[in-house]
Enzyme design. Sequence first.
Site, mmCIF file in Angstrom:
data_model
loop_
_atom_site.group_PDB
_atom_site.id
_atom_site.type_symbol
_atom_site.label_atom_id
_atom_site.label_comp_id
_atom_site.label_asym_id
_atom_site.label_seq_id
_atom_site.Cartn_x
_atom_site.Cartn_y
_atom_site.Cartn_z
ATOM 1 N N ASP A 42 -22.131 10.523 22.502
ATOM 2 C CA ASP A 42 -21.516 9.186 22.571
ATOM 3 C C ASP A 42 -19.993 9.294 22.504
ATOM 4 O O ASP A 42 -19.282 8.280 22.560
ATOM 5 C CB ASP A 42 -22.087 8.239 21.506
ATOM 6 C CG ASP A 42 -21.809 8.688 20.093
ATOM 7 O OD1 ASP A 42 -21.210 9.764 19.894
ATOM 8 O OD2 ASP A 42 -22.191 7.943 19.156
ATOM 9 N N LYS A 110 -30.233 13.223 19.531
ATOM 10 C CA LYS A 110 -29.449 13.529 18.322
ATOM 11 C C LYS A 110 -29.199 12.255 17.546
ATOM 12 O O LYS A 110 -28.913 11.204 18.138
ATOM 13 C CB LYS A 110 -28.113 14.182 18.704
ATOM 14 C CG LYS A 110 -27.217 14.445 17.486
ATOM 15 C CD LYS A 110 -26.064 15.374 17.792
ATOM 16 C CE LYS A 110 -24.885 14.704 18.459
ATOM 17 N NZ LYS A 110 -24.264 13.613 17.672
ATOM 18 N N GLU A 112 -27.059 10.748 14.120
ATOM 19 C CA GLU A 112 -26.076 10.967 13.060
ATOM 20 C C GLU A 112 -26.673 10.567 11.719
ATOM 21 O O GLU A 112 -27.386 9.554 11.639
ATOM 22 C CB GLU A 112 -24.802 10.149 13.337
ATOM 23 C CG GLU A 112 -23.990 10.711 14.476
ATOM 24 C CD GLU A 112 -22.642 10.018 14.663
ATOM 25 O OE1 GLU A 112 -22.176 9.298 13.751
ATOM 26 O OE2 GLU A 112 -22.044 10.206 15.743
ATOM 27 N N GLU A 176 -20.061 18.606 11.577
ATOM 28 C CA GLU A 176 -18.772 18.182 12.154
ATOM 29 C C GLU A 176 -17.681 18.124 11.088
ATOM 30 O O GLU A 176 -17.787 17.385 10.107
ATOM 31 C CB GLU A 176 -18.924 16.815 12.860
ATOM 32 C CG GLU A 176 -17.614 16.363 13.507
ATOM 33 C CD GLU A 176 -17.791 15.356 14.637
ATOM 34 O OE1 GLU A 176 -18.925 15.081 15.044
ATOM 35 O OE2 GLU A 176 -16.750 14.852 15.102
#
Length: 264
Positions: A42, A110, A112, A176
């Site tokens: 995204d 995926k 988050e 991340e």
Amino acid sequence: MNKKIIKIQKKKGKIKIVCLTAYSKSIAKILDNYVDIILVGDSMANVLYGHKNTHKISLENIIQHTLSVKMGVKKSLLVADMPIGSYSNPKIALKNAKTILKKTGCDAIKIESNKQNYKIIDFIVRKKIPVMGHIGFTPQFKKKFKIEGQSAKERNKLIKEAKFIEKAGAFSIVLECLSANSAAAITKKLKIPTIGIGSSLYCDGQILVTDDMLGISGFYPKFVKKYVNLDRIIEKAVKKYSREVKLNKFPKKNNFLDGSKRRT
Ligand code: KIV
């Protein structure tokens, strides 16, 4: 389980896992020979659509770009990001994940982490949809950038979060912007591969936003290595084209269609 996923998981601790993002067929086709995973992230919000954050990306945006990318992929594992709001509870998440897989033919999705959606991952995985986790600086849930896991307390929290995601059945997890110590500790403690972005080399693999490493996104934080300044190369070519059109140097006779091969 998906054979590509098994192959990727077997690389943990032995061979580094190579991942990049793609939003279109043309780029995916180039990446496909050199990476294990292609992510339709995204991050397209910032890179392609000029948004400040990733929040305006819709399920339809992800589907359209994944469809395009899929056309260029033969070997890599194709993962599509679930946009914000598309996995607010297990039922909605399953419905939307199924739609993405069915409409695009991608291999996995995926999600988050917001430290509360482990049950959602568990629910989707039980329905045989491969899920990649994502912890640390998760742009869908965090406004202010911060290097995550710098203190022992934060590191332990991140380890716990990663372990919950592994237990929920994720086949891999993106780390991340984690401190090197946290990335190393999580990579050591998990059985599933960790894929780092801005999280040092103590991860099982690495991912970058392709437009960043090619030098065409205009966004180059410290963790990005620009492998080429493609913006300059494109500018040079466009400048030359512009000059040649104005000077009547393009098209030349060999570009005329009569007598030369037509493009199909
Ligand atoms: O959206 C994206 O491209 C991502 C990567 C940066 C991991 O989530």
